[in-house]
Design a protein around this motif. Structure first.
Motif, PDB file in Angstrom:
ATOM      1  N   PRO A 250     -38.478  44.574   7.265  1.00  6.29           N
ATOM      2  CA  PRO A 250     -38.810  43.726   8.425  1.00  6.29           C
ATOM      3  C   PRO A 250     -38.650  42.236   8.149  1.00  6.29           C
ATOM      4  CG  PRO A 250     -40.435  45.475   8.162  1.00  6.29           C
ATOM      5  CD  PRO A 250     -39.553  45.530   6.958  1.00  6.29           C
ATOM      6  N   GLU A 251     -38.915  41.809   6.924  1.00  8.67           N
ATOM      7  CA  GLU A 251     -38.754  40.390   6.590  1.00  8.67           C
ATOM      8  C   GLU A 251     -37.304  39.941   6.745  1.00  8.67           C
ATOM      9  OE1 GLU A 251     -39.276  37.396   2.747  1.00  8.67           O
ATOM     10  OE2 GLU A 251     -39.773  39.519   2.590  1.00  8.67           O
ATOM     11  N   GLU A 252     -36.373  40.781   6.275  1.00  3.54           N
ATOM     12  CA  GLU A 252     -34.955  40.439   6.408  1.00  3.54           C
ATOM     13  C   GLU A 252     -34.532  40.442   7.867  1.00  3.54           C
ATOM     14  OE1 GLU A 252     -30.609  41.891   4.620  1.00  3.54           O
ATOM     15  OE2 GLU A 252     -32.390  43.158   4.400  1.00  3.54           O
ATOM     16  N   ARG A 253     -35.037  41.395   8.645  1.00  3.82           N
ATOM     17  CA  ARG A 253     -34.697  41.437  10.064  1.00  3.82           C
ATOM     18  C   ARG A 253     -35.232  40.216  10.804  1.00  3.82           C
ATOM     19  NH1 ARG A 253     -32.527  45.586  12.494  1.00  3.82           N
ATOM     20  NH2 ARG A 253     -33.092  47.036  10.828  1.00  3.82           N
ATOM     21  N   HIS A 254     -36.401  39.736  10.370  1.00  4.54           N
ATOM     22  CA  HIS A 254     -36.983  38.553  10.999  1.00  4.54           C
ATOM     23  C   HIS A 254     -36.168  37.304  10.664  1.00  4.54           C
ATOM     24  CE1 HIS A 254     -40.024  35.815  12.549  1.00  4.54           C
ATOM     25  NE2 HIS A 254     -39.963  35.156  11.411  1.00  4.54           N
ATOM     26  N   ARG A 255     -35.674  37.198   9.444  1.00  8.13           N
ATOM     27  CA  ARG A 255     -34.909  36.022   9.047  1.00  8.13           C
ATOM     28  C   ARG A 255     -33.623  35.881   9.843  1.00  8.13           C
ATOM     29  NH1 ARG A 255     -32.729  36.214   4.424  1.00  8.13           N
ATOM     30  NH2 ARG A 255     -33.434  38.207   3.574  1.00  8.13           N
ATOM     31  N   PHE A 256     -33.020  37.018  10.215  1.00 12.86           N
ATOM     32  CA  PHE A 256     -31.744  36.967  10.922  1.00 12.86           C
ATOM     33  C   PHE A 256     -31.896  37.212  12.422  1.00 12.86           C
ATOM     34  CE2 PHE A 256     -30.363  38.192   6.570  1.00 12.86           C
ATOM     35  CZ  PHE A 256     -29.537  37.114   6.328  1.00 12.86           C
ATOM     36  N   ARG A 257     -33.096  37.147  12.931  1.00  8.05           N
ATOM     37  CA  ARG A 257     -33.305  37.388  14.343  1.00  8.05           C
ATOM     38  C   ARG A 257     -32.634  36.284  15.172  1.00  8.05           C
ATOM     39  NH1 ARG A 257     -39.364  37.827  16.503  1.00  8.05           N
ATOM     40  NH2 ARG A 257     -39.256  35.594  16.042  1.00  8.05           N
ATOM     41  N   GLY A 258     -31.875  36.694  16.147  1.00  8.63           N
ATOM     42  CA  GLY A 258     -31.170  35.753  17.012  1.00  8.63           C
ATOM     43  C   GLY A 258     -29.764  35.406  16.563  1.00  8.63           C
ATOM     44  N   LEU A 259     -29.328  35.902  15.409  1.00  9.08           N
ATOM     45  CA  LEU A 259     -27.990  35.567  14.919  1.00  9.08           C
ATOM     46  C   LEU A 259     -26.910  36.208  15.788  1.00  9.08           C
ATOM     47  CD1 LEU A 259     -26.433  34.057  12.717  1.00  9.08           C
ATOM     48  CD2 LEU A 259     -26.530  36.129  11.308  1.00  9.08           C
ATOM     49  N   ALA A 260     -27.178  37.385  16.361  1.00 10.80           N
ATOM     50  CA  ALA A 260     -26.184  38.056  17.199  1.00 10.80           C
ATOM     51  C   ALA A 260     -25.865  37.244  18.440  1.00 10.80           C
ATOM     52  CB  ALA A 260     -26.672  39.448  17.577  1.00 10.80           C
ATOM     53  N   LYS A 261     -26.819  36.436  18.926  1.00  9.83           N
ATOM     54  CA  LYS A 261     -26.567  35.614  20.104  1.00  9.83           C
ATOM     55  C   LYS A 261     -25.620  34.455  19.800  1.00  9.83           C
ATOM     56  CE  LYS A 261     -31.009  36.625  22.276  1.00  9.83           C
ATOM     57  NZ  LYS A 261     -32.260  36.060  22.846  1.00  9.83           N
ATOM     58  N   MET A 262     -25.412  34.158  18.517  1.00  7.35           N
ATOM     59  CA  MET A 262     -24.510  33.088  18.119  1.00  7.35           C
ATOM     60  C   MET A 262     -23.143  33.617  17.706  1.00  7.35           C
ATOM     61  SD  MET A 262     -27.318  31.139  15.750  1.00  7.35           S
ATOM     62  CE  MET A 262     -26.123  29.965  15.143  1.00  7.35           C
ATOM     63  N   SER A 263     -22.865  34.888  18.002  1.00 10.76           N
ATOM     64  CA  SER A 263     -21.633  35.509  17.504  1.00 10.76           C
ATOM     65  C   SER A 263     -20.383  34.828  18.040  1.00 10.76           C
ATOM     66  CB  SER A 263     -21.616  37.002  17.880  1.00 10.76           C
ATOM     67  OG  SER A 263     -21.674  37.155  19.289  1.00 10.76           O
ATOM     68  N   ASP A 264     -20.463  34.215  19.215  1.00 14.43           N
ATOM     69  CA  ASP A 264     -19.280  33.534  19.757  1.00 14.43           C
ATOM     70  C   ASP A 264     -18.877  32.327  18.927  1.00 14.43           C
ATOM     71  OD1 ASP A 264     -19.229  35.375  21.774  1.00 14.43           O
ATOM     72  OD2 ASP A 264     -20.346  34.135  23.206  1.00 14.43           O
ATOM     73  N   LEU A 265     -19.824  31.772  18.175  1.00 12.69           N
ATOM     74  CA  LEU A 265     -19.530  30.593  17.360  1.00 12.69           C
ATOM     75  C   LEU A 265     -19.159  30.945  15.924  1.00 12.69           C
ATOM     76  CD1 LEU A 265     -22.498  28.360  18.567  1.00 12.69           C
ATOM     77  CD2 LEU A 265     -20.135  28.312  19.391  1.00 12.69           C
ATOM     78  N   ILE A 266     -19.320  32.208  15.572  1.00  8.30           N
ATOM     79  CA  ILE A 266     -19.081  32.630  14.190  1.00  8.30           C
ATOM     80  C   ILE A 266     -17.594  32.918  14.002  1.00  8.30           C
ATOM     81  CG2 ILE A 266     -19.566  34.397  12.463  1.00  8.30           C
ATOM     82  CD1 ILE A 266     -22.322  34.734  13.720  1.00  8.30           C
ATOM     83  N   MET A 267     -17.022  32.314  12.981  1.00  9.83           N
ATOM     84  CA  MET A 267     -15.603  32.514  12.677  1.00  9.83           C
ATOM     85  C   MET A 267     -15.452  33.479  11.504  1.00  9.83           C
ATOM     86  SD  MET A 267     -14.190  28.604  12.994  1.00  9.83           S
ATOM     87  CE  MET A 267     -12.502  29.159  12.754  1.00  9.83           C
ATOM     88  N   ASP A 268     -14.429  34.335  11.594  1.00  9.19           N
ATOM     89  CA  ASP A 268     -14.165  35.302  10.521  1.00  9.19           C
ATOM     90  C   ASP A 268     -13.322  34.643   9.441  1.00  9.19           C
ATOM     91  OD1 ASP A 268     -15.592  37.393  11.610  1.00  9.19           O
ATOM     92  OD2 ASP A 268     -13.904  38.116  12.795  1.00  9.19           O
ATOM     93  N   GLN A 269     -13.959  33.812   8.646  1.00 13.29           N
ATOM     94  CA  GLN A 269     -13.297  33.205   7.496  1.00 13.29           C
ATOM     95  C   GLN A 269     -14.304  33.091   6.360  1.00 13.29           C
ATOM     96  OE1 GLN A 269     -11.866  29.453   8.975  1.00 13.29           O
ATOM     97  NE2 GLN A 269     -13.844  28.435   8.751  1.00 13.29           N
ATOM     98  N   ALA A 270     -13.811  33.212   5.161  1.00 16.06           N
ATOM     99  CA  ALA A 270     -14.669  33.203   3.973  1.00 16.06           C
ATOM    100  C   ALA A 270     -14.629  31.841   3.309  1.00 16.06           C
ATOM    101  CB  ALA A 270     -14.217  34.283   2.985  1.00 16.06           C
ATOM    102  N   SER A 271     -15.731  31.513   2.671  1.00 14.64           N
ATOM    103  CA  SER A 271     -15.841  30.253   1.937  1.00 14.64           C
ATOM    104  C   SER A 271     -16.323  30.559   0.522  1.00 14.64           C
ATOM    105  CB  SER A 271     -16.822  29.313   2.647  1.00 14.64           C
ATOM    106  OG  SER A 271     -16.993  28.122   1.914  1.00 14.64           O
ATOM    107  N   LEU A 272     -15.519  30.187  -0.461  1.00 14.52           N
ATOM    108  CA  LEU A 272     -15.845  30.435  -1.859  1.00 14.52           C
ATOM    109  C   LEU A 272     -15.877  29.114  -2.621  1.00 14.52           C
ATOM    110  CD1 LEU A 272     -13.589  32.820  -0.906  1.00 14.52           C
ATOM    111  CD2 LEU A 272     -14.429  33.801  -3.047  1.00 14.52           C
ATOM    112  N   THR A 273     -16.846  28.988  -3.490  1.00 10.30           N
ATOM    113  CA  THR A 273     -17.003  27.794  -4.310  1.00 10.30           C
ATOM    114  C   THR A 273     -16.678  28.144  -5.755  1.00 10.30           C
ATOM    115  OG1 THR A 273     -18.737  26.944  -2.855  1.00 10.30           O
ATOM    116  CG2 THR A 273     -18.573  25.979  -5.046  1.00 10.30           C
ATOM    117  N   VAL A 274     -15.650  27.492  -6.285  1.00  9.05           N
ATOM    118  CA  VAL A 274     -15.259  27.688  -7.689  1.00  9.05           C
ATOM    119  C   VAL A 274     -15.736  26.479  -8.482  1.00  9.05           C
ATOM    120  CG1 VAL A 274     -13.354  28.073  -9.290  1.00  9.05           C
ATOM    121  CG2 VAL A 274     -13.247  29.024  -6.963  1.00  9.05           C
ATOM    122  N   SER A 275     -16.532  26.731  -9.504  1.00  5.06           N
ATOM    123  CA  SER A 275     -17.086  25.656 -10.332  1.00  5.06           C
ATOM    124  C   SER A 275     -16.645  25.842 -11.774  1.00  5.06           C
ATOM    125  CB  SER A 275     -18.617  25.647 -10.260  1.00  5.06           C
ATOM    126  OG  SER A 275     -19.057  25.462  -8.931  1.00  5.06           O
TER     127      SER A 275
END
Length: 600
Positions: A250-275
């Motif tokens: 339930p804690e994880e579900r609470h943290r991501f609550r409402g993310l599905a409503k922002m799906s129109d703004l989410i882009m299918d691209q990955a971001s990787l940081t090489v250090s």
């Protein structure tokens, strides 16, 4: 290659049970019902022991079906019951793994009570639904050659609760449309791991229609590399209990609550940081330089780390050949771009560079083609025992399918050395001839008449001479690779968010150690004798060759041993930890004006 049917493999397994041969079946080896003992007969318990004892020659590996064990026992206890229909109806589980099966034929319908069918690691490319028993509840098809689900979903088993489709070439829009509640009303567990699904939002929208779905495995798909995964899946599928072999709390579900409503703004691209962090163990290039070396040219060494990473311009459906990419990238590298390297201020870091390169890749249908990659180099540093590059670069990739292949292939990293030779600039001054005695006397008279003026003239001449000596002209830099190492990144595809490694490149040799100075070495035998005499002399000065002297000598040699070259490298996938973090990244200006977070 001839096709191998599923029924032929199962029939072969059943024949190997030897249900009519000793110690099974009705034979002369069985005692009669009246209990009369005859020579060469065995009682029932002894026959059962011959079947179950692992050291018995009549014991068989029956892991392909639990019912195979009970069937052999029945062949001893009640052999008269073993007719063909009874044998086929007895099986509820079949596990035919890695047997080269390519066709599911209608012979499977003989198993009218079959509930579990495992066909992993075979060569099946099509699943004809009309050849599957209607009683089927578990169907495992992992690691086959499936590329479409149309034949399976035309008339799927109505009672199916588990469907395993992992490690197949699935991922088209048609496959997504065939994973809805209309085809699978009873499905509880679905395994789509390590497939080729790219559109996260479309797939989750289809899976949301599955009314009974509780367990879902999606790791290994290209879209799982994006920052919104797994948060978007958790919020889109509210009935889900387990995702990628982890419980959804339930804690994880609470943290991501409402993310599905922002799906129109989410882009299918990955971001990787090489250090790239600290490098240790690099030998000093000036340690073995001969003292009699001339003053010019002035040699300046600098070191940097290079690696190649997939760029967003890479074409689709390509297999990455990183070794070939390194060679071609070096050919295309603009060496003259670094010709302005400073000679007296090399210790200062230069800006990290990302040069466009080329990479040789191979398609499945035709030969090789050339794809774009980004070649990245850290800042250049002069030698020190610990060189801290502190280089961080963020790579944003939109071609998720190619990124998955690249990560499965791994990343190659090189340590590179750059050498710059500096020579005195040609002087434009006219060389002066040696003055005669009259000129000296005249100059001396001028010096006595105006000592201040003479001193000023001397200082000016000295400054001019100094300036002439310090004017150096640099040659084009000479680069060479000192060593390379391969960094596996497959765990990022399998669900890990970060790969942090300490790369060990072994013992590297500097150019001075490999250079022409070795040709002037003395005879090896004489050299060994001289070194031995020197060691004996040093040992005597330390107090003889006693126990303490030997220990001290061992410590000295231990301290002088070369160390392997190590480089700290990490590759991290960006993953959103909450809806508020996603909102802050997607709406930076709005977040700075209003501290409110997104809620449902």
């Amino acid at each position: 290659m001839s096709s191998k049917t599923l029924s032929s493999v199962t029939e072969k397994h059943i024949r190997h049970l030897c249900l009519t041969d000793f110690p099974c079946g009705n034979g002369s080896w069985r005692k009669t019902k009246d209990g009369a003992e005859a020579a060469g007969t065995e009682d029932t318990d002894a026959l059962l022991d011959l079947l179950s004892c692992p050291r018995s020659p009549w014991w068989h590996d029956l892991s392909w079906s639990p019912q195979a064990v009970t069937l052999r026992e029945l062949s001893v206890l009640s052999p008269e019951r073993l007719h063909a229909d009874f044998i086929y109806n007895h099986f509820t589980t079949l596990r035919i793994v890695d047997k080269g099966v390519s066709v599911i034929d209608e012979g499977l319908l003989k198993f009218s009570k079959l509930e579990e069918l495992v066909l992993s690691a075979n060569r099946i490319s099509e699943i004809p639904a009309h050849n599957l028993p209607s009683t089927l509840k578990i169907l495992e098809l992992r690691a086959n050659c499936l590329s479409a689900l149309n034949s399976l979903t035309c008339r799927p088993p109505p009672l199916l609760q588990y469907l395993g489709l992992g490690s197949n070439g699935l991922g088209s829009h048609d496959d997504v449309s065939n994973l809805t509640g209309r085809q699978w009303p009873q499905l509880v567990c679905l395994d789509l791991s390590d497939c080729q699904f790219l559109d996260q939002k479309a797939l989750l929208s289809a899976l949301r229609t599955l009314p009974c779905l509780k367990t879902l495995v999606l790791e290994g798909n290209p879209f799982t590399l994006v920052p919104s995964y797994p948060g978007l899946a958790v919020d889109t599928l509210p009935l889900l209990s387990c995702l990628d072999n982890s419980w959804v709390f339930p804690e994880e579900r609470h943290r991501f609550r409402g993310l599905a409503k922002m799906s129109d703004l989410i882009m299918d691209q990955a971001s990787l940081t090489v250090s790239v962090g600290r490098m240790k163990g690099m030998p000093d290039p000036l340690m073995s330089v001969d003292e009699n070396t001339p003053d010019f040219p002035v040699v300046a060494y600098s070191y940097f780390i290079s690696y190649e990473f997939l760029s967003h311009q890479t074409p689709n459906n390509l297999k990455v050949d990183t070794q070939a990419g390194f060679d071609t990238a070096h050919v295309a590298e603009d060496v003259s771009s670094a010709a302005d390297l400073q000679s007296s201020e090399n210790c200062k870091r230069e800006a990290s560079k990302a040069d466009a390169g080329v990479l040789t890749v191979y398609t499945e249908e035709t030969g090789h083609v050339i794809a774009h990659v980004s070649k990245h180099s850290t800042s250049k540093l002069t030698w020190s025992e610990c060189m801290d590059f502190s280089d961080t670069h963020i790579h944003v990739v939109s071609e998720l399918g190619d990124l998955k292949k690249f990560l499965n292939q791994g990343l190659n990293l090189w340590i590179e050395e750059e050498k710059v030779l500096s020579w005195p600039a040609a002087s434009e001054d006219i060389p002066e001839s040696k003055p005669n005695q009259a000129v000296k006397d005249k100059k001396g008279m001028k010096g006595r008449e105006s000592p201040i003026k003479s001193t000023a003239a001397k200082d000016k001449s000295k400054d001019k001479k100094k300036k002439t000596v310090l004017e150096l002209v640099q040659d084009a830099p000479i680069r060479r690779s000192l060593g390379s190492i391969h960094i596996p990144l497959q765990s990022l595809v399998e669900g890990d968010r970060k790969v942090a490694v300490l790369c060990n490149l072994g013992f590297l040799r500097t150019e001075s150690e490999m250079g022409p100075t070795q040709t002037h070495e003395k005879d090896p035998g004489k050299k060994i004798k001289e070194e031995k005499k020197k060691e004996d002399k040093e040992s005597k000065l330390r107090g003889g060759k006693g126990k303490g002297g030997r220990n001290h000598e061992a410590d000295v040699h231990t301290d002088n041993l070369p160390q392997p070259v190590t480089v700290e490298v990490s590759v991290e996938l960006e993953k959103w930890q909450s809806t508020s973090e996603a909102h802050q990244l997607l709406h930076p200006h709005q977040t700075s004006q209003s501290p409110e977070t997104v809620s449902s």
